[in-house]
Design a protein around this motif. Structure first.
Motif, PDB file in Angstrom:
ATOM      1  N   PHE A 123      12.029 -10.261  -9.775  1.00  0.00           N
ATOM      2  CA  PHE A 123      11.935 -10.547  -8.345  1.00  0.00           C
ATOM      3  C   PHE A 123      11.574  -9.289  -7.566  1.00  0.00           C
ATOM      4  O   PHE A 123      10.669  -9.310  -6.713  1.00  0.00           O
ATOM      5  CB  PHE A 123      13.257 -11.125  -7.826  1.00  0.00           C
ATOM      6  N   SER A 124      12.243  -8.184  -7.840  1.00  0.00           N
ATOM      7  CA  SER A 124      11.976  -6.943  -7.107  1.00  0.00           C
ATOM      8  C   SER A 124      10.548  -6.463  -7.338  1.00  0.00           C
ATOM      9  O   SER A 124       9.860  -6.030  -6.396  1.00  0.00           O
ATOM     10  CB  SER A 124      12.966  -5.857  -7.534  1.00  0.00           C
ATOM     11  N   ALA A 125      10.087  -6.516  -8.580  1.00  0.00           N
ATOM     12  CA  ALA A 125       8.734  -6.067  -8.890  1.00  0.00           C
ATOM     13  C   ALA A 125       7.694  -6.910  -8.174  1.00  0.00           C
ATOM     14  O   ALA A 125       6.686  -6.388  -7.666  1.00  0.00           O
ATOM     15  CB  ALA A 125       8.496  -6.115 -10.398  1.00  0.00           C
ATOM     16  N   LEU A 126       7.923  -8.212  -8.094  1.00  0.00           N
ATOM     17  CA  LEU A 126       6.973  -9.090  -7.422  1.00  0.00           C
ATOM     18  C   LEU A 126       6.893  -8.784  -5.929  1.00  0.00           C
ATOM     19  O   LEU A 126       5.803  -8.760  -5.344  1.00  0.00           O
ATOM     20  CB  LEU A 126       7.380 -10.548  -7.656  1.00  0.00           C
ATOM     21  N   GLN A 127       8.036  -8.506  -5.315  1.00  0.00           N
ATOM     22  CA  GLN A 127       8.013  -8.180  -3.875  1.00  0.00           C
ATOM     23  C   GLN A 127       7.365  -6.816  -3.638  1.00  0.00           C
ATOM     24  O   GLN A 127       6.647  -6.631  -2.642  1.00  0.00           O
ATOM     25  CB  GLN A 127       9.428  -8.221  -3.294  1.00  0.00           C
ATOM     26  N   ALA A 128       7.599  -5.861  -4.529  1.00  0.00           N
ATOM     27  CA  ALA A 128       6.948  -4.553  -4.396  1.00  0.00           C
ATOM     28  C   ALA A 128       5.442  -4.688  -4.593  1.00  0.00           C
ATOM     29  O   ALA A 128       4.645  -4.058  -3.884  1.00  0.00           O
ATOM     30  CB  ALA A 128       7.537  -3.571  -5.403  1.00  0.00           C
ATOM     31  N   TYR A 129       5.036  -5.527  -5.566  1.00  0.00           N
ATOM     32  CA  TYR A 129       3.595  -5.806  -5.726  1.00  0.00           C
ATOM     33  C   TYR A 129       2.997  -6.331  -4.429  1.00  0.00           C
ATOM     34  O   TYR A 129       1.874  -5.956  -4.053  1.00  0.00           O
ATOM     35  CB  TYR A 129       3.353  -6.822  -6.859  1.00  0.00           C
ATOM     36  N   ARG A 130       3.700  -7.209  -3.736  1.00  0.00           N
ATOM     37  CA  ARG A 130       3.148  -7.802  -2.511  1.00  0.00           C
ATOM     38  C   ARG A 130       2.854  -6.715  -1.481  1.00  0.00           C
ATOM     39  O   ARG A 130       1.854  -6.798  -0.755  1.00  0.00           O
ATOM     40  CB  ARG A 130       4.105  -8.861  -1.956  1.00  0.00           C
ATOM     41  N   VAL A 131       3.696  -5.708  -1.413  1.00  0.00           N
ATOM     42  CA  VAL A 131       3.426  -4.581  -0.512  1.00  0.00           C
ATOM     43  C   VAL A 131       2.210  -3.803  -1.000  1.00  0.00           C
ATOM     44  O   VAL A 131       1.332  -3.418  -0.214  1.00  0.00           O
ATOM     45  CB  VAL A 131       4.658  -3.664  -0.408  1.00  0.00           C
ATOM     46  N   GLY A 132       2.130  -3.562  -2.313  1.00  0.00           N
ATOM     47  CA  GLY A 132       0.984  -2.864  -2.873  1.00  0.00           C
ATOM     48  C   GLY A 132      -0.315  -3.628  -2.648  1.00  0.00           C
ATOM     49  O   GLY A 132      -1.364  -3.030  -2.364  1.00  0.00           O
ATOM     50  N   HIS A 133      -0.259  -4.951  -2.764  1.00  0.00           N
ATOM     51  CA  HIS A 133      -1.454  -5.779  -2.533  1.00  0.00           C
ATOM     52  C   HIS A 133      -1.895  -5.683  -1.078  1.00  0.00           C
ATOM     53  O   HIS A 133      -3.107  -5.613  -0.782  1.00  0.00           O
ATOM     54  CB  HIS A 133      -1.142  -7.229  -2.901  1.00  0.00           C
ATOM     55  N   TRP A 134      -0.935  -5.662  -0.164  1.00  0.00           N
ATOM     56  CA  TRP A 134      -1.265  -5.481   1.257  1.00  0.00           C
ATOM     57  C   TRP A 134      -1.979  -4.151   1.466  1.00  0.00           C
ATOM     58  O   TRP A 134      -3.000  -4.080   2.156  1.00  0.00           O
ATOM     59  CB  TRP A 134       0.014  -5.556   2.084  1.00  0.00           C
ATOM     60  N   LEU A 135      -1.473  -3.095   0.846  1.00  0.00           N
ATOM     61  CA  LEU A 135      -2.122  -1.795   0.953  1.00  0.00           C
ATOM     62  C   LEU A 135      -3.543  -1.844   0.388  1.00  0.00           C
ATOM     63  O   LEU A 135      -4.483  -1.279   0.969  1.00  0.00           O
ATOM     64  CB  LEU A 135      -1.312  -0.742   0.194  1.00  0.00           C
ATOM     65  N   TRP A 136      -3.703  -2.514  -0.753  1.00  0.00           N
ATOM     66  CA  TRP A 136      -5.018  -2.606  -1.395  1.00  0.00           C
ATOM     67  C   TRP A 136      -6.019  -3.288  -0.463  1.00  0.00           C
ATOM     68  O   TRP A 136      -7.158  -2.824  -0.308  1.00  0.00           O
ATOM     69  CB  TRP A 136      -4.890  -3.374  -2.703  1.00  0.00           C
ATOM     70  N   THR A 137      -5.600  -4.395   0.139  1.00  0.00           N
ATOM     71  CA  THR A 137      -6.509  -5.123   1.028  1.00  0.00           C
ATOM     72  C   THR A 137      -6.791  -4.349   2.311  1.00  0.00           C
ATOM     73  O   THR A 137      -7.804  -4.600   2.977  1.00  0.00           O
ATOM     74  CB  THR A 137      -5.943  -6.506   1.389  1.00  0.00           C
ATOM     75  N   MET A 138      -5.926  -3.412   2.657  1.00  0.00           N
ATOM     76  CA  MET A 138      -6.138  -2.567   3.835  1.00  0.00           C
ATOM     77  C   MET A 138      -7.006  -1.344   3.514  1.00  0.00           C
ATOM     78  O   MET A 138      -7.277  -0.529   4.392  1.00  0.00           O
ATOM     79  CB  MET A 138      -4.795  -2.096   4.393  1.00  0.00           C
ATOM     80  N   GLY A 139      -7.419  -1.215   2.263  1.00  0.00           N
ATOM     81  CA  GLY A 139      -8.239  -0.084   1.862  1.00  0.00           C
ATOM     82  C   GLY A 139      -7.458   1.168   1.514  1.00  0.00           C
ATOM     83  O   GLY A 139      -8.057   2.222   1.274  1.00  0.00           O
ATOM     84  N   ARG A 140      -6.148   1.074   1.428  1.00  0.00           N
ATOM     85  CA  ARG A 140      -5.310   2.234   1.121  1.00  0.00           C
ATOM     86  C   ARG A 140      -5.030   2.238  -0.392  1.00  0.00           C
ATOM     87  O   ARG A 140      -3.920   2.068  -0.864  1.00  0.00           O
ATOM     88  CB  ARG A 140      -4.031   2.183   1.949  1.00  0.00           C
ATOM     89  N   ARG A 141      -6.097   2.473  -1.145  1.00  0.00           N
ATOM     90  CA  ARG A 141      -6.083   2.226  -2.584  1.00  0.00           C
ATOM     91  C   ARG A 141      -5.175   3.182  -3.354  1.00  0.00           C
ATOM     92  O   ARG A 141      -4.486   2.771  -4.293  1.00  0.00           O
ATOM     93  CB  ARG A 141      -7.517   2.282  -3.128  1.00  0.00           C
ATOM     94  N   HIS A 142      -5.174   4.458  -3.004  1.00  0.00           N
ATOM     95  CA  HIS A 142      -4.347   5.391  -3.756  1.00  0.00           C
ATOM     96  C   HIS A 142      -2.856   5.146  -3.530  1.00  0.00           C
ATOM     97  O   HIS A 142      -2.045   5.253  -4.469  1.00  0.00           O
ATOM     98  CB  HIS A 142      -4.715   6.834  -3.401  1.00  0.00           C
ATOM     99  N   LEU A 143      -2.488   4.788  -2.310  1.00  0.00           N
ATOM    100  CA  LEU A 143      -1.081   4.479  -2.060  1.00  0.00           C
ATOM    101  C   LEU A 143      -0.690   3.187  -2.769  1.00  0.00           C
ATOM    102  O   LEU A 143       0.428   3.065  -3.287  1.00  0.00           O
ATOM    103  CB  LEU A 143      -0.826   4.379  -0.556  1.00  0.00           C
TER     104      LEU A 143
END
Length: 282
Positions: A123-143
């Protein structure tokens, strides 16, 4: 002790999910308070993780920030980052609530929302992924890649931030799970440990599996290439899937082959791993 945060940030939530999130948050608080009553030694832990927070979004943000913080990006920086994601994308908290409810409903070892919220790394990993996916779609690829790396280090789960994940997903146990860059996992899917949704090693571009709604993927299964696992399909434990799987079909083996139909329309929801038409070949 059940204080609340000062300077509360109010996160937007989808209208359709607002009541669900509010109800789940109330249940989470009640379960945390009951845990303290049963064992006062948990008072500080329950207050820090749940009871001091003003909302589900705040509690989840703090939980993820604590789990993912390191020397490069500290807890306060992560907290601001997660707040930003939840403020920008109202659907993230609704998805988190659906994931948490899915674990409660599907895991026979657990009958509450508190335990997976606190302790289940899937569960925790999936929610952290969702934040990472948001960053990816915002163009903040390295973060986004930093978040992916921290998820792998903290939870032994590797989900590429470009992958597309639905809601109501259960990553049971989670250890050893790998989900590649162009993979898609739709709503109401359940995936057990040591599963790979990977490429074949020789392709570029769109090269990872597409897992449709309500599928169930058993422990240790490897699904490789840009192939579709149909709605309500079931992949047996340890199978290697190299070809598309038709909707409402069970496959097992190396390489996997059809062996029958699931008992239920969406085995990813019911977690029924039996076959209605068993076939045995020596």
């Amino acid at each position: 002790m059940t204080g609340t945060e000062s300077n509360v940030v109010f996160f937007p939530i989808e209208d359709a999910a607002r009541g669900v999130v509010a109800g789940l948050w109330q249940t989470l608080r009640e379960e945390a308070a009951a845990a303290v009553q049963r064992d006062p030694a948990l008072g500080r832990a329950m207050n820090s993780a749940v009871l001091m927070h003003a909302s589900f979004g705040h509690a989840l943000s703090h939980r993820l920030a604590i789990k993912l913080a390191d020397h490069d990006v500290d807890r306060d920086e992560l907290l601001a980052l997660i707040y930003g994601a939840y403020s920008d994308k109202p659907g993230l908290l609704g998805a988190a609530a659906a994931d948490l409810q899915a674990v409660k409903d599907r895991d026979p070892s657990n009958g509450e929302v508190l335990t997976p919220f606190l302790y289940f790394k899937g569960f925790s990993a999936l929610q952290a992924y969702r934040v990472g996916h948001w960053l990816w779609t915002m163009g903040r690829r390295h973060l986004a890649r930093h978040i992916q790396s921290r998820i792998s280090e903290a939870f032994a789960i590797d989900i590429h931030p470009a992958a597309v994940m639905g809601r109501g997903i259960m990553l049971d146990h989670g250890s050893g799970l790998v989900i590649g860059e162009t993979a898609v996992v739709e709503d109401d899917v359940s995936i057990l440990q040591n599963v790979t949704l990977g490429g074949t090693g020789k392709q570029t571009g769109d090269r990872h599996p597409k897992v449709r709604r309500g599928a169930l993927i058993g422990a240790g299964a490897k699904i490789l290439g840009n192939i579709e696992v149909g709605v309500g399909a079931k992949i047996g434990a340890g199978s290697v899937v190299l070809a598309p799987v038709a909707p409402y079909t069970s496959v097992v083996g190396v390489p996997a082959r059809p062996v029958g139909k699931p008992h239920t329309a969406l085995p990813g929801v019911t977690m029924d791993q039996s076959l209605s038409e068993p076939e045995y070949i020596i």
